[in-house]
Motif scaffolding. Structure first.
Motif, short mmCIF file in Angstrom:
data_model
loop_
_atom_site.label_atom_id
_atom_site.label_comp_id
_atom_site.label_asym_id
_atom_site.label_seq_id
_atom_site.Cartn_x
_atom_site.Cartn_y
_atom_site.Cartn_z
N GLY A 1 0.81 -1.21 0.00
CA GLY A 1 0.00 0.00 0.00
C GLY A 1 0.84 1.25 0.00
O GLY A 1 1.85 1.34 0.69
N VAL A 2 0.39 2.26 -0.77
CA VAL A 2 1.15 3.50 -0.90
C VAL A 2 0.46 4.69 -0.23
O VAL A 2 1.04 5.76 -0.13
N GLY A 3 -0.78 4.52 0.21
CA GLY A 3 -1.51 5.63 0.81
C GLY A 3 -1.09 5.90 2.24
O GLY A 3 -0.51 5.05 2.92
N LEU A 4 -1.40 7.10 2.73
CA LEU A 4 -1.04 7.48 4.10
C LEU A 4 -1.57 6.49 5.14
O LEU A 4 -0.82 6.11 6.06
N PRO A 5 -2.83 6.05 5.07
CA PRO A 5 -3.29 5.10 6.08
C PRO A 5 -2.48 3.81 6.10
O PRO A 5 -2.15 3.28 7.18
N ASP A 6 -2.12 3.30 4.91
CA ASP A 6 -1.33 2.07 4.84
C ASP A 6 0.04 2.25 5.47
O ASP A 6 0.55 1.36 6.17
N LEU A 7 0.66 3.40 5.23
CA LEU A 7 2.00 3.63 5.75
C LEU A 7 1.99 3.84 7.25
O LEU A 7 2.88 3.37 7.97
N ILE A 8 0.98 4.52 7.75
CA ILE A 8 0.84 4.70 9.20
C ILE A 8 0.62 3.35 9.87
O ILE A 8 1.25 3.03 10.88
N ARG A 9 -0.26 2.55 9.30
CA ARG A 9 -0.53 1.22 9.88
C ARG A 9 0.72 0.36 9.87
O ARG A 9 1.04 -0.30 10.87
N SER A 10 1.46 0.35 8.75
CA SER A 10 2.63 -0.52 8.66
C SER A 10 3.69 -0.13 9.68
O SER A 10 4.30 -0.99 10.33
N GLY A 11 3.91 1.18 9.87
CA GLY A 11 4.91 1.62 10.84
C GLY A 11 4.53 1.29 12.26
O GLY A 11 5.33 0.75 13.03
N ARG A 12 3.29 1.59 12.63
CA ARG A 12 2.87 1.35 14.01
C ARG A 12 2.78 -0.14 14.32
O ARG A 12 3.16 -0.59 15.41
N THR A 13 2.28 -0.92 13.37
CA THR A 13 2.16 -2.36 13.60
C THR A 13 3.51 -3.02 13.77
O THR A 13 3.71 -3.85 14.66
N ALA A 14 4.48 -2.65 12.91
CA ALA A 14 5.82 -3.24 13.01
C ALA A 14 6.46 -2.91 14.35
O ALA A 14 7.11 -3.75 14.97
#
Length: 500
Positions: A476-489
């Protein structure tokens, strides 16, 4: 005490650092350092406030139906800042032969919710209209040939997928420019499973995309505004998260050159800007949040197919914004709507970095004409971005010709953009505010088979202790996807230590 390195200060990396700061404040026995090669955090998320305009230099909003950006904004205290798109004015045009033709009302990307609007539209030939009318009648046939859920899946290109439903004319006229503006790629190579999963799911369930979308609309999805942003700009998300991160955990102007793992310890080596002596630090875990091309260079020594599983092609983008004060705007004739798209009918014949001698010798104006993908009427999409009566336009250049524009200075890019916009919108006055931003190799291309490669990449990365990769190269390239990926990791890494 466990130490974690975050390499890269784009929104994914900052989201990870923010989450670790929260975990640290809650008592988790961790320390962390975020390394950013420049002086500014946020990557392509940047807001400039000038002459009363709120100008986004990267994305201007996020897709409302994905909750992670909204959740973060509320968590940061920005609930009152949330602004939905002005969907009463949502109309998108296709620019051809210096003229604008409106897309039919009720379209969700290339899929109509009202067939009458397609039949009465001058945008499509009779053949394309018949393809739209026939698509619901082919529901069972399309359902039988639908792609599976992406696990060991059969994938296909966006062009093939859209062509099966509506034909190549619709693929070229609507799908190609829409997705070029988001993913920067050619629909002949973009993976439909990776970039259009919601439509693949509709096909799997209903066969017909038209019938599936109509069913969703009846279920109540029609009420939601499509896009959301923040009143004072998306840069507020970065500023809000940064305010929660201890200054000692931020190391700017340090480019990381290599990472190495030995005996459960990660050694991170880099260099400060302007310094000849390298720096080296040791960590228990690493989160890599660099752009895909930089990530590939860092991971090349690891072997194990990791580098080749990452996206191999990237697209560059150039954003040029021009704002016109209210007294200037009175003489302008901008149509009602969100903006226009430019069909890229020859894009599939040109590969990034291989534009040929003829293109290499073209003037900047000729290249800009062929590289213009879209223009957003931001003052109509989000009225708060401009003073009352003012106009804010944002031109987006991309695709295989974009690298030819990166070499130009800001003044030249603004001039080129204004010239191209005038070809479509008529004469424009000298803007009262203007800026240009270049984002080289910022969009990784999700080619066919992308999700299968990501599944294999996950398996191989899992063999590295306390190691995660986050960013726009994966899912995912959208802001929600990037926020989720960072916080989840970040959560997962801390949780793995707590459990053990």
């Amino acid at each position: 005490m466990k130490r974690i390195a975050i390499i890269g200060g784009g929104i994914a990396g900052v989201s990870a650092a923010y989450e670790l700061a929260l975990q640290q404040r809650a008592g988790a026995p961790i320390e962390f350092v975020l390394f950013e090669a420049t002086s500014r955090l946020g990557g392509i998320v940047e807001t400039v406030r000038r002459e009363g305009f709120v100008i986004e230099c990267g994305p201007d909003s996020w897709v409302t139906e994905k909750p992670w950006a909204r959740d973060l904004a509320i968590e940061l205290g920005f609930g009152s800042e949330l602004i939905p798109s002005n969907d009463e004015r949502r109309k998108t045009y296709i620019a051809e032969s210096h003229a604008l033709t409106a897309m039919p009302d009720g379209m969700r990307m290339m899929v109509p919710t009202q067939l009458d609007s397609v039949v009465n539209s001058p945008l499509f030939s009779e053949q394309a209209k018949l393809a739209y009318l026939r698509e619901p009648q082919l529901a069972e046939q399309l359902k039988a040939s639908a792609l599976d859920d992406g696990n060991g899946s059969r994938d296909e290109s966006v062009r093939e997928f859209v062509g099966r439903h509506f034909g190549n004319e619709v693929a070229n006229t609507i799908a190609a420019p829409l997705l070029a503006g988001v993913f920067g790629g050619d629909i002949a190579t973009l993976s439909v499973l990776a970039v259009m999963p919601a439509f693949v799911a509709l096909e799997r369930e209903h066969g017909s995309l038209i019938l599936g979308l109509q069913e969703r609309m009846r279920a109540g999805d029609a009420a939601a505004r499509i896009f959301t942003t923040l009143r004072h700009g998306l840069g507020g998300l970065i500023e809000g998260m940064e305010s929660h991160i201890p200054e000692r955990s931020l190391q700017r102007n340090i480019a990381i050159e290599s990472i190495e793992q030995r005996g459960g310890v990660w050694r991170v080596r880099g260099r400060s800007r302007g310094e000849s002596e390298p720096i080296e630090q040791s960590f228990d875990g690493v989160l890599v949040a660099t752009p895909a091309a930089a990530t590939a260079r860092l991971l090349k020594p690891f072997g194990n197919r990791i580098e080749e599983l990452l996206p191999q092609q990237f697209s560059s983008a150039i954003v040029v914004a021009v704002g016109f004060a209210a007294d200037q705007a009175r003489a302008m004739r901008i149509p009602r709507g969100f903006g226009f798209l430019v069909p890229q009918r020859q894009a599939h014949t040109e590969q990034a970095g291989d534009v040929g001698d003829e293109v290499a010798n073209e003037s900047g104006e000729a290249v800009a004409r062929r590289a213009l993908l879209a223009c957003t009427f931001l003052d109509q999409k989000f009225p708060h971005t401009a003073p009352d009566g003012a106009v804010l336009l944002r031109a987006f250049f991309g695709g295989p010709l974009a690298p030819k524009l990166l070499e130009h200075d800001d003044a030249t890019l603004i001039c080129l953009a204004r010239t191209q916009l005038e070809r479509v919108l008529g004469r424009l006055p000298e803007p009262s505010a203007a800026l240009a931003r270049r984002w080289p190799n910022s969009l990784p291309l999700y080619s066919v088979g992308h999700l299968d490669r990501m599944t294999e990449l996950d398996v191989r990365i899992a063999q590295l202790p306390n190691f995660r990769m986050i960013g726009n190269a994966y899912r995912g390239v959208g802001l929600p996807d990037l926020i989720r990926s960072g916080r989840t990791a970040a959560r997962e890494m801390v949780a793995s230590w707590v459990v053990t």
